[in-house]
Design an enzyme around this catalytic site. Sequence first.
Site, PDB file in Angstrom:
ATOM      1  N   CYS A 162      -8.727  19.799 -20.748  1.00  0.00           N
ATOM      2  CA  CYS A 162      -8.997  18.562 -20.017  1.00  0.00           C
ATOM      3  C   CYS A 162     -10.203  17.889 -20.660  1.00  0.00           C
ATOM      4  CB  CYS A 162      -9.275  18.903 -18.556  1.00  0.00           C
ATOM      5  SG  CYS A 162      -9.527  17.463 -17.530  1.00  0.00           S
ATOM      6  N   HIS A 175       1.730  15.972 -25.182  1.00  0.00           N
ATOM      7  CA  HIS A 175       1.656  14.524 -24.962  1.00  0.00           C
ATOM      8  C   HIS A 175       2.796  13.820 -25.698  1.00  0.00           C
ATOM      9  CE1 HIS A 175      -2.338  14.503 -23.035  1.00  0.00           C
ATOM     10  NE2 HIS A 175      -2.534  15.577 -23.791  1.00  0.00           N
ATOM     11  N   GLU A 228       0.238  11.427 -16.071  1.00  0.00           N
ATOM     12  CA  GLU A 228      -0.100  12.813 -16.382  1.00  0.00           C
ATOM     13  C   GLU A 228       0.894  13.798 -15.788  1.00  0.00           C
ATOM     14  OE1 GLU A 228      -3.842  14.605 -15.977  1.00  0.00           O
ATOM     15  OE2 GLU A 228      -4.965  12.820 -16.590  1.00  0.00           O
ATOM     16  N   CYS A 252      -7.342   9.660 -19.328  1.00  0.00           N
ATOM     17  CA  CYS A 252      -6.967  11.024 -19.722  1.00  0.00           C
ATOM     18  C   CYS A 252      -7.568  11.290 -21.087  1.00  0.00           C
ATOM     19  CB  CYS A 252      -5.447  11.151 -19.763  1.00  0.00           C
ATOM     20  SG  CYS A 252      -4.879  12.788 -20.241  1.00  0.00           S
ATOM     21  N   GLY A 305      -5.156  12.789 -23.496  1.00  0.00           N
ATOM     22  CA  GLY A 305      -4.193  11.716 -23.731  1.00  0.00           C
ATOM     23  C   GLY A 305      -4.734  10.674 -24.694  1.00  0.00           C
TER      24      GLY A 305
END
Length: 561
Positions: free
Chosen positions: A347, A446, A496, A505, A508
Amino acid sequence: MAAPPNLIAVVGPTAVGKTALAIALARRFDGEIVNADSRQVYTCMDIGTAKPTPAERRSARHHLIDIRQPHSPISLGEYLPLARESIEAITARGKLPILCGGTGQYVWALIEGWEVPRVPPDPAFRARLEHRLAAEGAGALWQELRDKDPDRAATVDSQNPRRIIRALEILCATGNPVDATGKSPAPPYRCLVLGLTADRIPLYERIDARFDSMMADGLLDEARRLDAAGYELGSGALSGVGYTELGQYLADAMTLDEAVSRSKTRTHRLVRRVATMEFTKMHGAGNDYVYVDARAMPERDWNDLSRAISNRHFGVGGDGLILVMESDVADLKMRMFNSDGSEGAMCGNGIRCFAKYAIERGIVSSSAQQVTVDTLAGVRTIVPHYAGSTVHSARVSMGLPRLAPSEIPVDLDPAIAGQTGPVINYAVHPGDFRLFLTFVSMGNPHAVTFIDQPVEEFPLHNIGPLVERHPIFPDRVNFEIVNIREDGNLDARVWERGSGETMACGTGACAIGVASRLLGHTGDRVAVSLPGGTLDIEWDGAGEVYLEGPAAEVFSGVWTE
Ligand SMILES: N[C@H](CCC[C@H](N)C(=O)O)C(=O)O
């Protein structure tokens, strides 16, 4: 089969009276005490750790006190065998072993029979495997693990390179398959846990009175001696309450009264956190998570807790839950859960806030120039940016992007499934839509698409769930839409995996930066503008991806379940 040995465990918050009770039990039931306080194992730290006094240690035999010097930190993997040997020896002498201490992880690891590998990290071995990972992909390493240790391979995610490398490292070091970390099937002891508690206000008063008596007993001189001996007050073994604050006093960063007052307040917070569950709400560019310091907590259903605590109507509200945990291979370990309870591997926004949390609470040095954090995607390094003693943003080394289909993972037609290079502009038809996707893994999967229309006009809430759960993604996927602005930077929105649309994100944004460079839209640096803020991405096309962005704390509270 002989019955497991008896064991009494005396647990509870600091200053509640654990030592006095343990000594009374030892004298009453002919027992001996095994220390389970992670600070009392160190020499030279007597007053500040409320170590049993010489008189107390004459009234009952104690084990595992003063066994290390402060510059030689003891890990959980080193503590456990020592504690088990002590318990075994006490039992063999016909005495009753009594475990006593406030370090929850020590207590529960012993009681639940955790097996922590005695195999220390082998940097050279890991470097070799990281190189092979980049060249051959996680699938090849997993295949090797399956060939050598099929039972172990069956429990390791074939797309989790860190777990694969750790399992191969243990296999190489020990020559036999062993679980990296797991509980023993049967409880190792017939254990009676005595949990002490007290009403909060009287307990705070005891804490304050005890700290005053520590000061009267010479805690400041103890801190001076440690400082003069070259130890860094506020770091490692000396990051505990009192030493940190007195270290700041000795460095003229605060007055003595402030140091005493902050020590007391920090101990109150420690009690609050262990007795209930304190949480802190933080966000990176609006991507918000609930943070819990789980270092002293027993294992629990974190997936369930994430669903409950993330609920924006019946819980605290957030995109998920992030746990602060101990690590044997980095400063700390981070576990991250989406709001649907599923666990993510990494994250980017969350890890910047994680570093801010750890620094500002003295869990790592309050002036750390870098923090290493172990994640399911591997160990990541964060460089915090300070305004005074506050962290306002950070730069994260996000690791190498993974581009082979098997590493995303994404199941494509056989013609391209085996390729190791990037898959760009792959046509997918979610519902009535036609998208061209580029696949990137930052430790989590992703799928990035570039669109001509402004991102705010794109029906993300219709298409996002269809892409997230598209059958080509065996582990689901995080989905990013991107529009290239006149100035060459990028507007984006993210759907997400496990959390739906978020304001930003981090992983991301990294995937967007990588895809955009692969497609020739942008160069080595790009600003990705998301609804919650802008994230800066850097990737030279071959090495690690770097992410830079804000980290903010919103509020703290107590979770009452
Ligand atoms: N918001 C996070 C990514 C969460 C990814 C999670 N949704 C998953 O991979 O399951 C970030 O800032 O990188």
